[in-house]
Write a protein that holds these residues in place. Structure first.
Motif, PDB file in Angstrom:
ATOM      1  N   THR A   6      20.160 -27.330   4.507  1.00 20.80           N
ATOM      2  CA  THR A   6      19.029 -26.967   3.929  1.00 20.80           C
ATOM      3  C   THR A   6      18.348 -28.224   3.158  1.00 20.80           C
ATOM      4  OG1 THR A   6      20.145 -25.005   3.284  1.00 20.80           O
ATOM      5  CG2 THR A   6      18.530 -25.678   1.792  1.00 20.80           C
ATOM      6  N   LEU A   7      16.885 -28.211   3.298  1.00 21.50           N
ATOM      7  CA  LEU A   7      16.456 -29.238   2.679  1.00 21.50           C
ATOM      8  C   LEU A   7      16.139 -29.064   1.130  1.00 21.50           C
ATOM      9  CD1 LEU A   7      14.706 -31.909   3.155  1.00 21.50           C
ATOM     10  CD2 LEU A   7      12.730 -30.650   3.830  1.00 21.50           C
ATOM     11  N   LEU A   8      16.606 -29.817   0.273  1.00 20.99           N
ATOM     12  CA  LEU A   8      16.555 -29.835  -1.323  1.00 20.99           C
ATOM     13  C   LEU A   8      15.356 -30.599  -1.737  1.00 20.99           C
ATOM     14  CD1 LEU A   8      20.384 -29.650  -2.203  1.00 20.99           C
ATOM     15  CD2 LEU A   8      18.795 -27.785  -1.811  1.00 20.99           C
ATOM     16  N   ARG A   9      14.913 -31.470  -1.087  1.00 18.89           N
ATOM     17  CA  ARG A   9      14.032 -32.322  -1.646  1.00 18.89           C
ATOM     18  C   ARG A   9      13.464 -33.360  -0.451  1.00 18.89           C
ATOM     19  NH1 ARG A   9      15.299 -37.301  -6.200  1.00 18.89           N
ATOM     20  NH2 ARG A   9      16.063 -38.283  -4.169  1.00 18.89           N
ATOM     21  N   PRO A  10      12.203 -33.124  -0.143  1.00 21.20           N
ATOM     22  CA  PRO A  10      11.613 -34.132   0.750  1.00 21.20           C
ATOM     23  C   PRO A  10      11.601 -35.286   0.301  1.00 21.20           C
ATOM     24  CG  PRO A  10       9.821 -32.608  -0.505  1.00 21.20           C
ATOM     25  CD  PRO A  10      11.356 -32.078  -1.067  1.00 21.20           C
ATOM     26  N   GLY A  11      11.724 -36.543   1.114  1.00 18.81           N
ATOM     27  CA  GLY A  11      11.796 -37.704   0.708  1.00 18.81           C
ATOM     28  C   GLY A  11      11.669 -38.902   1.970  1.00 18.81           C
ATOM     29  N   GLY A  12      12.152 -40.111   1.760  1.00 16.82           N
ATOM     30  CA  GLY A  12      11.862 -41.030   2.790  1.00 16.82           C
ATOM     31  C   GLY A  12      12.077 -40.764   3.965  1.00 16.82           C
ATOM     32  N   VAL A  13      13.166 -39.724   4.337  1.00 16.17           N
ATOM     33  CA  VAL A  13      13.403 -39.392   5.883  1.00 16.17           C
ATOM     34  C   VAL A  13      12.425 -38.102   6.023  1.00 16.17           C
ATOM     35  CG1 VAL A  13      15.070 -38.644   7.417  1.00 16.17           C
ATOM     36  CG2 VAL A  13      15.487 -40.642   6.060  1.00 16.17           C
ATOM     37  N   THR A  14      11.613 -38.133   6.980  1.00 14.23           N
ATOM     38  CA  THR A  14      10.712 -36.738   7.093  1.00 14.23           C
ATOM     39  C   THR A  14      11.575 -35.760   7.708  1.00 14.23           C
ATOM     40  OG1 THR A  14      10.205 -37.331   9.278  1.00 14.23           O
ATOM     41  CG2 THR A  14       8.728 -38.217   7.687  1.00 14.23           C
ATOM     42  N   ARG A  15      11.170 -34.537   7.408  1.00 15.63           N
ATOM     43  CA  ARG A  15      11.730 -33.284   7.998  1.00 15.63           C
ATOM     44  C   ARG A  15      11.592 -33.342   9.407  1.00 15.63           C
ATOM     45  NH1 ARG A  15      11.214 -27.749   5.801  1.00 15.63           N
ATOM     46  NH2 ARG A  15      12.427 -26.573   7.219  1.00 15.63           N
ATOM     47  N   ASP A  16      10.869 -33.829  10.181  1.00 19.92           N
ATOM     48  CA  ASP A  16      10.570 -33.791  11.694  1.00 19.92           C
ATOM     49  C   ASP A  16      11.705 -34.799  12.343  1.00 19.92           C
ATOM     50  OD1 ASP A  16       8.651 -32.299  11.720  1.00 19.92           O
ATOM     51  OD2 ASP A  16       7.231 -33.602  12.251  1.00 19.92           O
ATOM     52  N   ALA A  17      12.271 -35.921  11.562  1.00 20.33           N
ATOM     53  CA  ALA A  17      13.103 -36.799  11.860  1.00 20.33           C
ATOM     54  C   ALA A  17      14.633 -36.141  11.649  1.00 20.33           C
ATOM     55  CB  ALA A  17      13.262 -38.068  10.948  1.00 20.33           C
ATOM     56  N   LEU A  18      14.647 -35.346  10.638  1.00 22.72           N
ATOM     57  CA  LEU A  18      16.020 -34.542  10.331  1.00 22.72           C
ATOM     58  C   LEU A  18      16.239 -33.410  11.464  1.00 22.72           C
ATOM     59  CD1 LEU A  18      16.015 -33.889   6.721  1.00 22.72           C
ATOM     60  CD2 LEU A  18      17.586 -35.527   7.942  1.00 22.72           C
ATOM     61  N   ALA A  38      14.772 -33.272  14.312  1.00 20.17           N
ATOM     62  CA  ALA A  38      15.337 -33.845  15.674  1.00 20.17           C
ATOM     63  C   ALA A  38      16.852 -34.172  15.832  1.00 20.17           C
ATOM     64  CB  ALA A  38      14.520 -35.291  15.905  1.00 20.17           C
ATOM     65  N   VAL A  39      17.445 -34.350  14.863  1.00 23.30           N
ATOM     66  CA  VAL A  39      18.906 -34.442  14.929  1.00 23.30           C
ATOM     67  C   VAL A  39      19.542 -33.236  14.819  1.00 23.30           C
ATOM     68  CG1 VAL A  39      20.812 -35.650  13.743  1.00 23.30           C
ATOM     69  CG2 VAL A  39      18.819 -36.856  14.056  1.00 23.30           C
ATOM     70  N   LEU A  40      19.247 -32.286  13.898  1.00 21.50           N
ATOM     71  CA  LEU A  40      20.046 -30.977  13.447  1.00 21.50           C
ATOM     72  C   LEU A  40      19.606 -29.799  13.831  1.00 21.50           C
ATOM     73  CD1 LEU A  40      20.424 -31.589   9.549  1.00 21.50           C
ATOM     74  CD2 LEU A  40      22.120 -31.795  11.240  1.00 21.50           C
ATOM     75  N   GLY A  41      18.149 -29.695  14.270  1.00 18.90           N
ATOM     76  CA  GLY A  41      17.700 -28.244  14.519  1.00 18.90           C
ATOM     77  C   GLY A  41      16.953 -28.015  13.566  1.00 18.90           C
ATOM     78  N   PRO A  42      16.411 -26.637  13.364  1.00 19.78           N
ATOM     79  CA  PRO A  42      15.662 -26.303  12.277  1.00 19.78           C
ATOM     80  C   PRO A  42      16.589 -26.264  10.973  1.00 19.78           C
ATOM     81  CG  PRO A  42      15.700 -24.787  13.970  1.00 19.78           C
ATOM     82  CD  PRO A  42      16.526 -25.709  14.552  1.00 19.78           C
ATOM     83  N   LEU A  43      15.876 -26.567   9.853  1.00 20.66           N
ATOM     84  CA  LEU A  43      16.568 -26.778   8.676  1.00 20.66           C
ATOM     85  C   LEU A  43      15.939 -25.225   7.892  1.00 20.66           C
ATOM     86  CD1 LEU A  43      15.438 -30.222   7.203  1.00 20.66           C
ATOM     87  CD2 LEU A  43      17.632 -29.560   8.250  1.00 20.66           C
ATOM     88  N   ALA A  44      17.041 -24.801   6.863  1.00 23.47           N
ATOM     89  CA  ALA A  44      16.571 -23.934   5.929  1.00 23.47           C
ATOM     90  C   ALA A  44      15.989 -24.299   4.888  1.00 23.47           C
ATOM     91  CB  ALA A  44      18.025 -23.079   5.703  1.00 23.47           C
ATOM     92  N   GLU A  45      15.037 -23.122   4.268  1.00 27.31           N
ATOM     93  CA  GLU A  45      14.464 -23.689   3.189  1.00 27.31           C
ATOM     94  C   GLU A  45      15.441 -23.207   1.886  1.00 27.31           C
ATOM     95  OE1 GLU A  45      11.776 -24.994   2.526  1.00 27.31           O
ATOM     96  OE2 GLU A  45      11.203 -25.070   4.570  1.00 27.31           O
ATOM     97  N   PRO A  46      15.330 -23.970   0.884  1.00 24.40           N
ATOM     98  CA  PRO A  46      16.263 -23.487  -0.291  1.00 24.40           C
ATOM     99  C   PRO A  46      15.847 -22.169  -0.695  1.00 24.40           C
ATOM    100  CG  PRO A  46      14.950 -25.453  -0.933  1.00 24.40           C
ATOM    101  CD  PRO A  46      14.486 -25.085   0.520  1.00 24.40           C
ATOM    102  N   GLY A  47      16.953 -21.412  -1.301  1.00 23.54           N
ATOM    103  CA  GLY A  47      16.686 -19.989  -1.758  1.00 23.54           C
ATOM    104  C   GLY A  47      15.932 -20.028  -3.070  1.00 23.54           C
ATOM    105  N   THR A  48      15.826 -18.832  -3.773  1.00 25.22           N
ATOM    106  CA  THR A  48      15.009 -19.016  -5.114  1.00 25.22           C
ATOM    107  C   THR A  48      15.893 -19.690  -6.273  1.00 25.22           C
ATOM    108  OG1 THR A  48      16.144 -16.612  -5.143  1.00 25.22           O
ATOM    109  CG2 THR A  48      13.625 -16.854  -4.560  1.00 25.22           C
ATOM    110  N   ALA A  49      17.076 -19.555  -5.998  1.00 21.81           N
ATOM    111  CA  ALA A  49      18.126 -20.257  -6.988  1.00 21.81           C
ATOM    112  C   ALA A  49      17.789 -21.748  -6.936  1.00 21.81           C
ATOM    113  CB  ALA A  49      19.365 -20.213  -6.918  1.00 21.81           C
ATOM    114  N   ILE A  50      17.580 -22.645  -7.921  1.00 19.10           N
ATOM    115  CA  ILE A  50      17.342 -23.975  -7.582  1.00 19.10           C
ATOM    116  C   ILE A  50      18.664 -24.708  -7.320  1.00 19.10           C
ATOM    117  CG2 ILE A  50      16.357 -26.083  -8.735  1.00 19.10           C
ATOM    118  CD1 ILE A  50      14.763 -24.468 -10.743  1.00 19.10           C
ATOM    119  N   ARG A  51      18.908 -24.948  -5.827  1.00 23.12           N
ATOM    120  CA  ARG A  51      20.037 -25.625  -5.575  1.00 23.12           C
ATOM    121  C   ARG A  51      20.040 -27.146  -5.832  1.00 23.12           C
ATOM    122  NH1 ARG A  51      23.897 -24.094  -2.241  1.00 23.12           N
ATOM    123  NH2 ARG A  51      24.548 -25.946  -3.570  1.00 23.12           N
ATOM    124  N   ALA A  52      18.829 -27.931  -5.920  1.00 23.70           N
ATOM    125  CA  ALA A  52      18.899 -29.376  -6.535  1.00 23.70           C
ATOM    126  C   ALA A  52      18.327 -29.098  -7.911  1.00 23.70           C
ATOM    127  CB  ALA A  52      18.065 -29.990  -5.816  1.00 23.70           C
TER     128      ALA A  52
END
Ligand code: TXA
Ligand code: MG
Length: 313
Positions: free
Chosen positions: A187-199, A201-215
């Motif tokens: 799950t992507l908690l905070r977008p940052g210096g490594v882009t979602r596309d780059a992640l 490419a290694v992991l396959g599709p990422l989940a969005e954080p749920g409504t609870a604030i996980r970070a």
């Protein structure tokens, strides 16, 4: 707080000695300046929260010289090992199950059973010399803009910390990407210096954080200048200081050529410079021109939205 004389130190050995002695020392990583403390020292970790005015429910990232050291405090899985091989050292933070025998202060992980770990660029020697995990949030007061230059750290924390190791301006300019690997789907908690596309490419599709604030640090209002900030402005008012992107000029130019890497590196300096301009008088607020929502633009727009959000949320 206050009362300390904050020194600017020129070498990593001195910074390491201070950290080993339990002092708070800021240093530049490739993303932003971190406010470091020995993560195994309860009093030093408590000092980070006090110096920043940071809520105690908001956990800290622990920094390591290499992957093997990081795995001393968390339990890696296959995804974590793949990401480490591809992106460490680099602007990626992984949230993983905390080891039961970890010596990291419980306060650093805010009592959670997970721990955020990262291997940054440029401070491997410092971290190796400290020989213990170094907890380091961004070196700003809570809710303020992250510092990307030693002088910004002084503006934020002078008198509250022992020292700043001036390592020059930060190359990336936005904080690390935070990915939670504790569950079945990363799950992507905070977008940052490594882009979602780059992640992905290694992991396959990422989940969005749920409504609870996980970070827990991802509150709506963050990175906030004092000045009001309008987003996606194509026609600024005459009295607005313009944070420009692309060929049109402004009071601060993120990247005239429209380069997102350059814009990220300049983002927090731009907000600080324009905030100071508004504070000096003559301008009603800051108007940010549109930034494309792709690549590093995702992290830039995330920080701009938080900087523009109503305060106190
Ligand atoms: O680039 C960076 O990550 C910088 C440099 C200094 O390394 N550090 C940084 O730290 O940005 P900070 O504390 O400003 O942001 C850390 C984020 C916060 O949103 C926090 O809530 C989240 O990571 N975080 C830390 N530990 C966590 C955990 N166990 N579970 C979920 N989120 C966590
Ligand atoms: Mg921060």
């Amino acid at each position: 707080m206050g009362g300390l004389i904050t020194r600017i130190v020129a070498d990593g050995a001195e910074a390491a000695a201070l950290l080993r002695a339990g002092a708070l020392v800021a240093f530049g990583t490739e993303t932003v300046y971190g406010l470091g403390a020995d993560a195994t020292n309860d009093a030093a970790v408590a000092g980070i929260f006090a110096a920043k005015g940071r809520p105690h429910f908001n956990p800290l990232i622990c920094h390591y010289p290499d992957e093997a050291a990081a795995w001393g405090d968390v339990v890696p899985n296959d995804a974590a090992r793949s990401l480490a091989a591809r992106f460490w050292p680099g602007p990626l933070t992984m949230v993983l199950p905390r080891r039961a025998d970890s010596r990291v202060a419980l306060l650093a992980s805010a009592g959670l059973d997970s721990l955020a770990v990262r291997v940054p660029v440029g401070v491997g020697g410092l971290l190796r010399a400290v020989g213990r995990p170094v907890a380091a949030p961004s070196a700003n007061r809570s809710g303020h803009i992250s510092p990307t230059r030693a002088e910004d750290v002084i503006a934020e924390l002078d008198g509250r910390i022992a020292a700043v190791w001036d390592t020059g301006p930060c190359a990336v300019g936005v904080e690390s990407t935070v990915v939670d690997l504790c569950g079945p789907v990363p799950t992507l908690l905070r977008p940052g210096g490594v882009t979602r596309d780059a992640l992905e490419a290694v992991l396959g599709p990422l989940a969005e954080p749920g409504t609870a604030i996980r970070a827990p640090g991802m509150l709506a209002s963050h990175y906030a200048p004092d000045a009001p900030l309008r987003l996606n402005v194509t026609i600024p008012r005459a009295d607005e200081a313009v944070l420009a992107f692309g060929p049109t000029a402004g009071q601060f130019q993120l990247s005239a050529s429209g380069d997102l890497t350059e814009a990220a590196a300049n983002l927090f300096t731009g907000l600080r410079v324009l905030d100071a301009l508004v504070r000096a008088g003559g301008w009603s607020g800051i108007a940010a021109m549109p930034i494309p929502e792709s690549g590093l633009g995702v992290a830039i727009n995330d920080r701009l939205r938080r900087a523009a959000a109503p305060r106190g949320s």
